[in-house]
Scaffold this active site. Structure first.
Site, short mmCIF file in Angstrom:
data_model
loop_
_atom_site.label_atom_id
_atom_site.label_comp_id
_atom_site.label_asym_id
_atom_site.label_seq_id
_atom_site.Cartn_x
_atom_site.Cartn_y
_atom_site.Cartn_z
NE ARG A 35 -3.38 -2.07 3.10
CZ ARG A 35 -3.00 -3.22 3.69
NH1 ARG A 35 -1.73 -3.45 3.98
NH2 ARG A 35 -3.91 -4.13 3.99
CB ILE A 36 3.54 2.48 2.28
CG1 ILE A 36 2.63 2.43 3.51
CG2 ILE A 36 4.47 3.70 2.36
CD1 ILE A 36 3.35 2.20 4.84
NE ARG A 88 6.76 -10.66 0.66
CZ ARG A 88 5.87 -10.60 1.63
NH1 ARG A 88 5.79 -11.57 2.51
NH2 ARG A 88 5.04 -9.58 1.73
NE ARG A 126 9.42 -1.96 11.61
CZ ARG A 126 8.51 -0.99 11.56
NH1 ARG A 126 8.76 0.15 10.96
NH2 ARG A 126 7.34 -1.15 12.15
CD GLU A 181 13.82 2.96 14.45
OE1 GLU A 181 12.77 3.00 15.11
OE2 GLU A 181 13.85 2.94 13.21
CG HIS A 193 10.47 5.17 13.20
ND1 HIS A 193 10.75 3.85 13.43
CD2 HIS A 193 9.30 5.18 12.50
CE1 HIS A 193 9.78 3.09 12.92
NE2 HIS A 193 8.89 3.88 12.34
CB VAL A 194 9.13 11.62 11.97
CG1 VAL A 194 9.87 11.98 13.24
CG2 VAL A 194 9.98 11.98 10.73
N GLY A 195 7.92 8.73 10.13
CA GLY A 195 7.09 8.44 8.95
C GLY A 195 5.60 8.69 9.15
C1 8YV Z 1 4.83 3.38 13.98
C2 8YV Z 1 5.74 2.29 11.96
O1 8YV Z 1 4.80 4.64 14.43
O2 8YV Z 1 3.54 1.64 11.47
C3 8YV Z 1 4.72 1.33 11.51
O3 8YV Z 1 5.10 0.22 11.15
O4 8YV Z 1 6.88 2.10 11.80
C4 8YV Z 1 5.33 3.53 12.59
O5 8YV Z 1 4.32 4.12 11.83
C5 8YV Z 1 5.62 2.60 14.95
O6 8YV Z 1 5.54 1.26 14.72
C6 8YV Z 1 5.11 2.87 16.36
O7 8YV Z 1 5.94 3.65 17.04
#
Ligand code: 8YV
Length: 324
Positions: free
Chosen positions: A157-158, A178, A235, A264, A282-284
């Site tokens: 999706r992303i 995959r 990741r 992290e 990690h601010v996605g």
């Molecule tokens: C989350 C993420 O914020 O959704 C995920 O997989 O990496 C992030 O959006 C994280 O897992 C929680 O802190």
């Protein structure tokens, strides 16, 4: 008579979004521990927990230590912190938070890509440090998005949301996954090395876990080449960070933009020292809007499971699981 949710014990392991806690406390019997460690609860609690709300650390032995466990609701779309295969084998449901964060994470990926190429953070520091006044304009950036060939690793999706945005920038897109994705017509590469050879800009949205561990290493980076740019919004475990730092230092690739790291919140000093690495903590998905939506979906999965006996967003490894 349907059971009262307030009789159902939910265990929260570690730090989690405030809204998850507030909603769980209202609906269920809530028990909190500071990390996923069963020595932190007594046997009465251990034998009563039916749901877990967590971000990571849900191992096979943790699952095995909770005899009444029915569901683990993961906060986040990535669920590499939960042994979902083990849960599925024991008829325990695992849910994640897809869809609600897709557009936010795709926006972040584009921002990170542009920042990596056009050095906006460094240019802003130039202004703030008074160097514009003293020394003149910020130097022209060596890199540009113009003319780039994009390779997306992970066409879920992303990945698709990132591709849609980059189509708007007029750039060619290819991908590795995959297996080929059903509903896209971008060229598919069945190996990551093949994709890295064909493009100069690699954007990874790949999930963590054993299958992807350190898959971006020296060989992939060297295939990407001296104009290469690597962006990671998936990741950190998917990257050999030592090899990446070396490739950035010796010019094997041009630059990298990283939102995720293997350990992290610790970021290797070798990456911190590099001027051609753009590093984000990690601010996605980290806006109030999107994290609230993720919190609601995580809790809604628990409410749905214990009131209607179905999960809203089960992960594939537990799609077969049914409420007993
Ligand atoms: C989350 C993420 O914020 O959704 C995920 O997989 O990496 C992030 O959006 C994280 O897992 C929680 O802190």
């Amino acid at each position: 008579m349907p059971e009262q949710l307030s009789d159902v014990t939910i265990l929260v392991t570690g730090a989690i979004h405030e809204r998850v806690l507030a909603r769980l406390a209202k609906e269920f019997r809530l028990v909190r521990i500071e990390r996923a460690d069963l020595s932190l609860v007594d046997d009465a609690v251990r034998n009563s927990v039916r749901g877990v709300s967590a971000v990571s650390g849900i191992t096979a032995s943790f699952i095995d230590g909770l005899p009444k466990l029915e569901i683990v609701a993961n906060f986040g779309v990535g669920y590499d912190g939960v042994d979902a295969r083990h849960a599925g084998g024991k008829n325990i449901m695992v849910t994640n938070t897809p869809d609600v964060l897709t557009e936010e994470v795709a926006d972040t990926a584009i921002g990170l890509l542009l920042n990596t190429l056009r050095e906006f953070s460094r240019a802003e520091n130039w202004l703030r440090d008074g160097r514009w006044v003293k020394e003149g304009p910020y130097p022209l950036t060596r890199a540009t998005l113009r003319g780039r060939k994009i390779g997306i690793v992970g066409m879920g999706r992303i990945g698709k949301a990132i591709a849609r945005r980059l189509e708007g920038f007029g750039l060619p897109i290819a991908y590795h996954n995959r297996r080929p994705a059903q509903d896209v017509s971008y060229p598919y590469f069945d190996t990551l090395g093949g994709l890295a050879h064909a493009v100069d800009t690699l954007i990874s949205v790949a999930p963590g876990g054993a299958a992807t561990e350190k898959m971006v290493g020296a060989a992939v980076l060297s295939a990407l080449g001296p104009e290469g740019v690597f962006v990671n919004i998936g990741r950190g475990s998917t990257v050999d960070e030592e090899a990446l730092a070396a490739a950035l230092a010796d010019g094997t690739i041009l630059a990298a933009g990283l939102d995720v790291f293997a350990r992290e919140p610790h970021v290797p000093q070798a990456l911190l020292d590099l001027p051609n690495a753009t590093l984000l903590p990690h601010v996605g998905s980290a806006s109030v809007h999107t994290r609230n939506a993720m919190a609601d979906l995580a809790v809604d999965n628990l409410v749905s499971w214990f009131s209607k006996r179905v999960a809203i967003t089960p992960v594939p490894e537990t799609a077969h699981v049914t409420a007993g």
